[in-house]
Design an enzyme around this catalytic site. Structure first.
Site, short mmCIF file in Angstrom:
data_model
loop_
_atom_site.label_atom_id
_atom_site.label_comp_id
_atom_site.label_asym_id
_atom_site.label_seq_id
_atom_site.Cartn_x
_atom_site.Cartn_y
_atom_site.Cartn_z
N ASP A 99 39.08 93.04 20.60
CA ASP A 99 39.10 93.85 19.38
C ASP A 99 40.44 94.57 19.23
O ASP A 99 40.68 95.25 18.24
CB ASP A 99 37.90 94.82 19.32
CG ASP A 99 37.89 95.82 20.45
OD1 ASP A 99 38.79 95.77 21.31
OD2 ASP A 99 36.97 96.67 20.48
N SER A 100 41.35 94.34 20.20
CA SER A 100 42.75 94.76 20.01
C SER A 100 43.34 94.04 18.80
O SER A 100 44.43 94.39 18.35
CB SER A 100 43.58 94.48 21.27
OG SER A 100 43.42 93.13 21.67
N ASP A 130 34.89 89.56 21.72
CA ASP A 130 34.62 90.99 21.96
C ASP A 130 33.60 91.48 20.94
O ASP A 130 33.75 91.20 19.74
CB ASP A 130 35.94 91.75 21.72
CG ASP A 130 36.19 92.84 22.72
OD1 ASP A 130 35.30 93.11 23.54
OD2 ASP A 130 37.31 93.40 22.69
N LYS A 176 32.31 90.06 25.45
CA LYS A 176 32.67 91.27 26.20
C LYS A 176 32.13 92.47 25.45
O LYS A 176 32.12 92.48 24.22
CB LYS A 176 34.20 91.37 26.34
CG LYS A 176 34.66 92.67 27.03
CD LYS A 176 36.13 92.65 27.39
CE LYS A 176 37.06 93.07 26.29
NZ LYS A 176 36.84 94.45 25.77
N GLU A 197 31.92 97.03 25.89
CA GLU A 197 32.39 98.20 26.64
C GLU A 197 31.21 99.00 27.20
O GLU A 197 30.16 99.08 26.58
CB GLU A 197 33.23 99.10 25.71
CG GLU A 197 34.52 98.44 25.28
CD GLU A 197 35.44 99.35 24.47
OE1 GLU A 197 35.08 100.53 24.24
OE2 GLU A 197 36.50 98.87 24.06
N GLU A 227 40.29 98.99 32.78
CA GLU A 227 41.48 99.37 32.01
C GLU A 227 41.92 100.79 32.36
O GLU A 227 41.11 101.73 32.38
CB GLU A 227 41.16 99.28 30.50
CG GLU A 227 42.36 99.69 29.63
CD GLU A 227 42.27 99.25 28.18
OE1 GLU A 227 41.29 98.58 27.79
OE2 GLU A 227 43.21 99.58 27.42
O1 KIV Z 1 40.59 94.15 23.07
C1 KIV Z 1 41.30 93.85 24.05
O2 KIV Z 1 42.36 93.22 23.93
C2 KIV Z 1 40.84 94.27 25.37
C3 KIV Z 1 41.76 94.04 26.52
C4 KIV Z 1 42.79 95.09 26.54
C5 KIV Z 1 41.02 93.95 27.79
O3 KIV Z 1 39.79 94.79 25.49
#
Ligand code: KIV
Length: 287
Positions: free
Chosen positions: A67-68, A106, A136, A138, A204
């Site tokens: 989600d970056s 994510d 993924k 959190e 992280e």
């Molecule tokens: O969203 C993302 O890119 C991440 C990584 C920094 C692990 O969660």
């Protein structure tokens, strides 16, 4: 605490996640086997098919559609506004651009916090509509019911602990787990994620000694970002890694290229050619 690297035995090079001979799509079983072999491996983010195909051809075994994408691709200030529609479309593009990498999608903020049923609905969308091989999310203990239900449903889950950017409004961006209490909580979270069936844990912005201790205490791999050299794997946001991100990049990032300068130079050279009349030349012209 003393820092001990995760490496245990020399990797079997034919099976290696990075540099191995395998050509089929990597699965979570391959990831588990890499921990047993003591192989350290790389993960990168990607948000589009073309970039993902470059990383896939370079042998990156796991690609995270993080989600970056909020800050690095979609122009938001944080990851918080990213939607399921955006995540699904970009995850599908990354899957289409890859042949070998395990693609992890994510779950964005607001897509799983309501509870396990919401998490299952949205994770199922990423698996069915985008074709990702894992998701993924959190949180450790706070996301346990979600992790358990997804794993029961057959969806591999990567947990994300330490700094969790979706909580930026309460947490800020700072190193996590510095106090004894916070370190114990991180260890508890990591074990809880493993017990719930997660196949890997992202750590992280965590002190290196603590990340190494978590790595030693789990049988699933840890993937560090700003967590020192003692984790099983390392992940970087691709635009940071390749020097495309503008402005200040985090201290834990290493820039392996200067794409921002290279692309800027290419754009200026094109503009000069057009304004000077040297592009298109005869070889670019049909008659
Ligand atoms: O969203 C993302 O890119 C991440 C990584 C920094 C692990 O969660």
């Amino acid at each position: 605490m003393t820092l001990q690297p995760a490496q245990k035995t020399p990797a079997d090079s034919s099976k290696a996640l990075y540099g191995g001979k395998g050509t089929r799509r990597i699965t979570v079983h391959d990831i588990a086997a890499a921990k047993t072999r003591g192989e350290k491996w790389p993960m990168l983010t990607a948000y589009d098919a073309m970039t993902a195909s470059v990383f896939d051809e370079a042998g990156i075994p796991v690609i995270l559609v993080g989600d970056s994408m909020g800050n690095c691709h979609l122009g938001y200030e944080t990851t918080v506004p990213v939607t399921m529609d955006e995540m699904t479309i970009l995850s599908a593009a990354v899957v289409r651009g890859t042949k070998r990498a395990l693609v992890v999608g994510d779950l964005p903020f607001g897509s799983y916090q309501e509870g396990p049923v919401q998490a299952l609905r949205n994770a199922t969308r990423l698996v069915k509509d985008a074709g990702v091989g894992a998701i993924k999310l959190e949180g450790g203990e706070r996301s346990l019911p979600q992790t358990e239900l997804l794993v029961q449903a057959g969806i591999p889950v990567m947990s994300h602990l330490g700094l969790t950017p979706q909580s930026v409004n309460t947490m800020g961006y700072r190193v996590q787990g510095r106090s004894d209490e916070a370190a114990h909580k991180l260890l508890r979270d990591a074990k809880a994620a493993q017990d719930a069936g997660a196949f890997a844990v992202v750590l992280e912005l965590v002190p290196a000694e603590l990340a190494a201790e978590v790595t030693r205490s789990l049988h699933i791999p840890t993937i560090g970002i700003g967590a020192g050299a003692g984790t099983d794997a390392q992940v970087l946001v691709w635009t940071d890694m390749a020097g495309l991100t503008g402005g200040k990049v985090p201290r834990f990032t290493k820039q392996y290229a200067d794409l921002r300068a290279t692309l800027g130079d290419a754009a200026r050279a094109f503009a000069e050619d057009v304004s000077g009349g040297s592009f298109p030349a005869e070889e670019h012209t049909f008659h």
